[in-house]
Design a protein around this motif. Structure first.
Motif, PDB file in Angstrom:
ATOM      1  N   ARG A 227       0.832  -1.208   0.000  1.00  0.00           N
ATOM      2  CA  ARG A 227       0.000   0.000   0.000  1.00  0.00           C
ATOM      3  C   ARG A 227       0.865   1.255   0.000  1.00  0.00           C
ATOM      4  NH1 ARG A 227      -3.738  -0.848   5.017  1.00  0.00           N
ATOM      5  NH2 ARG A 227      -2.207  -2.444   5.528  1.00  0.00           N
ATOM      6  N   TYR A 228       1.959   1.205   0.737  1.00  0.00           N
ATOM      7  CA  TYR A 228       2.866   2.350   0.781  1.00  0.00           C
ATOM      8  C   TYR A 228       3.477   2.605  -0.593  1.00  0.00           C
ATOM      9  CZ  TYR A 228       6.908   5.163   2.192  1.00  0.00           C
ATOM     10  OH  TYR A 228       7.849   6.148   2.302  1.00  0.00           O
ATOM     11  N   PHE A 229       3.907   1.536  -1.260  1.00  0.00           N
ATOM     12  CA  PHE A 229       4.480   1.700  -2.590  1.00  0.00           C
ATOM     13  C   PHE A 229       3.443   2.206  -3.579  1.00  0.00           C
ATOM     14  CE2 PHE A 229       8.645  -0.023  -1.921  1.00  0.00           C
ATOM     15  CZ  PHE A 229       9.350   0.388  -3.044  1.00  0.00           C
ATOM     16  N   LEU A 230       2.226   1.702  -3.501  1.00  0.00           N
ATOM     17  CA  LEU A 230       1.180   2.173  -4.408  1.00  0.00           C
ATOM     18  C   LEU A 230       0.908   3.658  -4.192  1.00  0.00           C
ATOM     19  CD1 LEU A 230      -1.202  -0.895  -4.277  1.00  0.00           C
ATOM     20  CD2 LEU A 230      -0.134   0.028  -6.350  1.00  0.00           C
ATOM     21  N   ALA A 231       0.938   4.098  -2.942  1.00  0.00           N
ATOM     22  CA  ALA A 231       0.760   5.527  -2.667  1.00  0.00           C
ATOM     23  C   ALA A 231       1.887   6.332  -3.306  1.00  0.00           C
ATOM     24  CB  ALA A 231       0.712   5.771  -1.161  1.00  0.00           C
ATOM     25  N   GLN A 232       3.126   5.869  -3.145  1.00  0.00           N
ATOM     26  CA  GLN A 232       4.264   6.556  -3.759  1.00  0.00           C
ATOM     27  C   GLN A 232       4.118   6.621  -5.274  1.00  0.00           C
ATOM     28  OE1 GLN A 232       7.295   3.914  -1.957  1.00  0.00           O
ATOM     29  NE2 GLN A 232       8.331   5.790  -1.395  1.00  0.00           N
ATOM     30  N   ILE A 233       3.797   5.485  -5.843  1.00  0.00           N
ATOM     31  CA  ILE A 233       3.693   5.402  -7.303  1.00  0.00           C
ATOM     32  C   ILE A 233       2.632   6.358  -7.826  1.00  0.00           C
ATOM     33  CG2 ILE A 233       2.826   3.892  -9.140  1.00  0.00           C
ATOM     34  CD1 ILE A 233       4.416   1.612  -7.753  1.00  0.00           C
ATOM     35  N   GLU A 238       2.571   8.358 -11.309  1.00  0.00           N
ATOM     36  CA  GLU A 238       1.292   8.442 -12.014  1.00  0.00           C
ATOM     37  C   GLU A 238       0.667   9.828 -11.877  1.00  0.00           C
ATOM     38  OE1 GLU A 238      -0.063   5.654 -13.787  1.00  0.00           O
ATOM     39  OE2 GLU A 238       2.012   5.030 -13.430  1.00  0.00           O
ATOM     40  N   VAL A 239       1.150  10.600 -10.903  1.00  0.00           N
ATOM     41  CA  VAL A 239       0.634  11.943 -10.602  1.00  0.00           C
ATOM     42  C   VAL A 239      -0.893  11.887 -10.468  1.00  0.00           C
ATOM     43  CG1 VAL A 239       0.836  14.390 -11.141  1.00  0.00           C
ATOM     44  CG2 VAL A 239       2.524  12.797 -12.052  1.00  0.00           C
ATOM     45  N   ASP A 240      -1.333  10.980  -9.624  1.00  0.00           N
ATOM     46  CA  ASP A 240      -2.761  10.783  -9.370  1.00  0.00           C
ATOM     47  C   ASP A 240      -2.944  10.754  -7.852  1.00  0.00           C
ATOM     48  OD1 ASP A 240      -5.395  10.039  -9.179  1.00  0.00           O
ATOM     49  OD2 ASP A 240      -5.273   8.410 -10.642  1.00  0.00           O
ATOM     50  N   HIS A 241      -3.016  11.940  -7.265  1.00  0.00           N
ATOM     51  CA  HIS A 241      -3.052  12.047  -5.806  1.00  0.00           C
ATOM     52  C   HIS A 241      -4.344  11.477  -5.218  1.00  0.00           C
ATOM     53  CE1 HIS A 241       0.545  14.502  -6.063  1.00  0.00           C
ATOM     54  NE2 HIS A 241      -0.042  15.195  -7.016  1.00  0.00           N
ATOM     55  N   LEU A 242      -5.427  11.559  -5.968  1.00  0.00           N
ATOM     56  CA  LEU A 242      -6.686  11.001  -5.474  1.00  0.00           C
ATOM     57  C   LEU A 242      -6.596   9.489  -5.318  1.00  0.00           C
ATOM     58  CD1 LEU A 242      -9.286  13.107  -7.495  1.00  0.00           C
ATOM     59  CD2 LEU A 242      -8.933  13.142  -5.023  1.00  0.00           C
ATOM     60  N   ARG A 263       2.530  12.392   7.908  1.00  0.00           N
ATOM     61  CA  ARG A 263       2.886  13.552   7.085  1.00  0.00           C
ATOM     62  C   ARG A 263       2.503  13.347   5.626  1.00  0.00           C
ATOM     63  NH1 ARG A 263       7.986  12.863   8.661  1.00  0.00           N
ATOM     64  NH2 ARG A 263       8.693  13.124   6.515  1.00  0.00           N
ATOM     65  N   TYR A 264       2.690  12.147   5.153  1.00  0.00           N
ATOM     66  CA  TYR A 264       2.386  11.855   3.754  1.00  0.00           C
ATOM     67  C   TYR A 264       0.886  12.012   3.488  1.00  0.00           C
ATOM     68  CZ  TYR A 264       4.084   9.599  -0.562  1.00  0.00           C
ATOM     69  OH  TYR A 264       4.473   9.317  -1.841  1.00  0.00           O
ATOM     70  N   ARG A 265       0.074  11.574   4.438  1.00  0.00           N
ATOM     71  CA  ARG A 265      -1.373  11.757   4.312  1.00  0.00           C
ATOM     72  C   ARG A 265      -1.727  13.241   4.316  1.00  0.00           C
ATOM     73  NH1 ARG A 265      -5.811  10.249   9.016  1.00  0.00           N
ATOM     74  NH2 ARG A 265      -7.686  10.848   7.847  1.00  0.00           N
ATOM     75  N   ALA A 266      -1.135  13.992   5.242  1.00  0.00           N
ATOM     76  CA  ALA A 266      -1.424  15.426   5.333  1.00  0.00           C
ATOM     77  C   ALA A 266      -1.052  16.142   4.043  1.00  0.00           C
ATOM     78  CB  ALA A 266      -0.663  16.033   6.515  1.00  0.00           C
ATOM     79  N   ARG A 267       0.122  15.814   3.498  1.00  0.00           N
ATOM     80  CA  ARG A 267       0.577  16.493   2.284  1.00  0.00           C
ATOM     81  C   ARG A 267      -0.330  16.174   1.101  1.00  0.00           C
ATOM     82  NH1 ARG A 267       5.594  14.183   0.778  1.00  0.00           N
ATOM     83  NH2 ARG A 267       6.192  14.667   2.911  1.00  0.00           N
ATOM     84  N   THR A 268      -0.802  14.939   1.040  1.00  0.00           N
ATOM     85  CA  THR A 268      -1.692  14.564  -0.055  1.00  0.00           C
ATOM     86  C   THR A 268      -3.023  15.294   0.055  1.00  0.00           C
ATOM     87  OG1 THR A 268      -0.625  12.391  -0.135  1.00  0.00           O
ATOM     88  CG2 THR A 268      -2.739  12.618  -1.255  1.00  0.00           C
ATOM     89  N   THR A 271      -2.559  18.758  -1.153  1.00  0.00           N
ATOM     90  CA  THR A 271      -2.293  18.753  -2.590  1.00  0.00           C
ATOM     91  C   THR A 271      -3.582  18.687  -3.395  1.00  0.00           C
ATOM     92  OG1 THR A 271      -0.131  17.697  -2.270  1.00  0.00           O
ATOM     93  CG2 THR A 271      -1.111  17.532  -4.460  1.00  0.00           C
ATOM     94  N   ILE A 272      -4.568  17.933  -2.903  1.00  0.00           N
ATOM     95  CA  ILE A 272      -5.827  17.811  -3.643  1.00  0.00           C
ATOM     96  C   ILE A 272      -6.836  18.875  -3.221  1.00  0.00           C
ATOM     97  CG2 ILE A 272      -5.493  15.350  -4.013  1.00  0.00           C
ATOM     98  CD1 ILE A 272      -7.535  14.787  -1.832  1.00  0.00           C
ATOM     99  N   GLY A 273      -6.405  19.827  -2.389  1.00  0.00           N
ATOM    100  CA  GLY A 273      -7.258  20.957  -2.049  1.00  0.00           C
ATOM    101  C   GLY A 273      -8.113  20.784  -0.815  1.00  0.00           C
ATOM    102  N   ARG A 274      -7.930  19.691  -0.079  1.00  0.00           N
ATOM    103  CA  ARG A 274      -8.696  19.490   1.161  1.00  0.00           C
ATOM    104  C   ARG A 274      -7.885  20.080   2.316  1.00  0.00           C
ATOM    105  NH1 ARG A 274     -10.564  13.258   0.367  1.00  0.00           N
ATOM    106  NH2 ARG A 274     -10.909  13.404   2.625  1.00  0.00           N
ATOM    107  N   TRP A 275      -7.768  21.411   2.280  1.00  0.00           N
ATOM    108  CA  TRP A 275      -6.873  22.121   3.183  1.00  0.00           C
ATOM    109  C   TRP A 275      -7.269  21.969   4.648  1.00  0.00           C
ATOM    110  CZ3 TRP A 275      -2.261  24.448   2.440  1.00  0.00           C
ATOM    111  CH2 TRP A 275      -1.839  24.600   1.116  1.00  0.00           C
ATOM    112  N   GLY A 276      -8.553  22.034   4.944  1.00  0.00           N
ATOM    113  CA  GLY A 276      -8.968  21.935   6.339  1.00  0.00           C
ATOM    114  C   GLY A 276      -8.522  20.632   6.972  1.00  0.00           C
TER     115      GLY A 276
END
Length: 421
Positions: A227-233, A238-242, A263-268, A271-276
């Motif tokens: 799952r971690y690798f798929l998130a990275q990929i 793939e530049v598909d943050h969703l 941190r990786y979850r927060a940054r994602t 990135t997709i605009g869910r700032w709150g």
């Protein structure tokens, strides 16, 4: 004395956990530890310690497994994985690299001795391939792409053979999935490895993704890593943050104390605009960093404060922008005298740029110029130097044409690297 007592208590606790798992009622778990057969909770308990970043406890857990069965490569491999996570939680810090390589070599040596006796020893084949693969993974993170590709050349036959010995073991698909995906993608991004790739099997990006998803859904011990690798990929290649976000949310929910997943979850999210939601996670990162929770470090704190300040800029809370970006600057200086180190993957440069922009809007021109000068001394991040030079000549004003603000940081990442980890 207190340190020794703490270590004794910790060691005793790990021994109790290990003994409880060994003495449990499941008959399948009463023999030697192996990757064959049904899932063994003794292995999973140690893996969970690693992902929860209880690294000292995890090291003791697997060292005691090694002491009980020194010729079993399983203990050596997962002891090396403790070393891997010491590297991974702050990839900018190279102090743990050599120890990690040493632990991997210890695993490889045990595997080689067993393979001399039995060339079809499944565990020895699997763990030797895994150890070489992780060595290549770190070499890729360090920009040693040719050496990383050579490790791929060495480990691929081992992965293929382990698959032939255990065709229903989905964990083996993890290494094959990584290979198939990156063998197609990496040569396109890093041409330097193309000559080495001529000696390897042709990659298959789509097959690699399918294999990694199979492991993420049905693997025994490699589900979290898949799952971690798929998130990275999905984020980096793939530049598909969703598509990346569900994997990160699952990982963070399963291992809530893992700072990297946090941190990786927060940054994602930001990135997709869910700032709150993202800023709420980053505020937790700040709190945990302040109390030095395991895995939370200065570079991660800089990242969190930057995005909190960026969100404040969006909301036009200029006082919060100045407060957050000032903290980023102070922390960056604490990293060392080298400007590359202080840059903290670009966050410091952009923090000073936002800080200068807000000062300009408040009419504090001389202070704003100091911030722009600081940006120009630091390594460029995106358009940071271009914008700093522009605002030195013409003070920033929000809303004027061409004044949309600086480009967000895009942390550098290698073929297997966690962006901005």
């Amino acid at each position: 004395m207190l340190r020794v007592r703490s270590l004794l208590y910790r060691s005793a606790g790990v021994w109790m956990l290990l003994l409880a798992s060994i003495c449990g009622p499941a008959v399948a778990q009463s023999g030697p530890l192996t990757m064959r057969g049904e899932q063994d909770t003794r292995i999973q308990q140690g893996i969970d310690l690693i992902y929860q970043l209880q690294l000292d406890e995890a090291a003791l857990y697997f060292e005691q497994i090694i002491d009980a069965d020194p010729d079993n490569p399983l203990g050596h491999f997962f002891r090396a994985m403790v070393g891997w996570w010491r590297v991974l939680i702050d990839l900018e810090d190279t102090r743990h690299d050599e120890e990690f390589y040493r632990l991997l070599q210890a695993c490889i040596d045990v595997c080689d001795r067993r393979l001399e006796v039995d060339p079809d020893d499944f565990d020895a084949i699997l763990f030797k391939g895994g150890a070489i693969g992780f060595r290549g993974r770190l070499r890729g993170d360090r920009g040693q792409f040719v050496r990383a590709a050579r490790d791929g050349l060495r480990c691929l036959p081992l992965l293929d053979k382990s698959r032939s010995l255990e065709p229903t073991n989905k964990d083996i698909l993890f290494g094959q999935g990584i290979y198939n995906y990156f063998a197609e993608v990496i040569p396109k991004r890093y041409p330097i490895v193309r000559p080495v790739m001529l000696f390897l099997h042709k990659g298959d990006r789509q097959l690699g993704l399918t294999q990694l998803r199979d492991v993420a859904e049905g693997g025994r011990y490699a589900r979290a890593e898949a799952r971690y690798f798929l998130a990275q990929i999905h984020k980096v290649f793939e530049v598909d943050h969703l598509r990346a976000l569900p994997y990160l949310e699952d990982l963070h929910h399963q291992y809530p104390d893992n700072a990297l997943f946090h941190r990786y979850r927060a940054r994602t999210l930001v990135t997709i605009g869910r700032w709150g939601e993202g800023v709420a996670q980053y505020e937790q990162v700040v709190e945990r960093s302040r109390r030095a929770a395991p895995g939370y470090h200065t570079r991660g704190l800089i990242e969190a404060l930057f995005y909190i300040g960026k969100d404040a800029y969006r909301r036009r809370d200029d006082a919060m922008v100045i407060d957050s970006m000032t903290q980023v600057e102070v922390l960056s200086v604490s990293l060392g005298e080298d400007l590359e180190t202080q840059a903290a993957r670009g966050y410091t440069s952009l923090a000073n740029l936002y800080w200068g922009m807000v000062l300009d809007m408040a009419g504090h021109r001389s202070e704003a110029m100091e911030r722009y000068d600081r940006v120009l001394r630091l390594p460029a991040q995106g358009k940071s130097h271009t914008l700093a030079r522009r605002y030195r000549l013409d003070p920033f004003e929000r809303g004027r044409s061409g004044r949309a603000g600086p480009q967000l940081p895009s942390p550098s990442s290698g073929p297997t690297r966690s962006p901005g980890s």
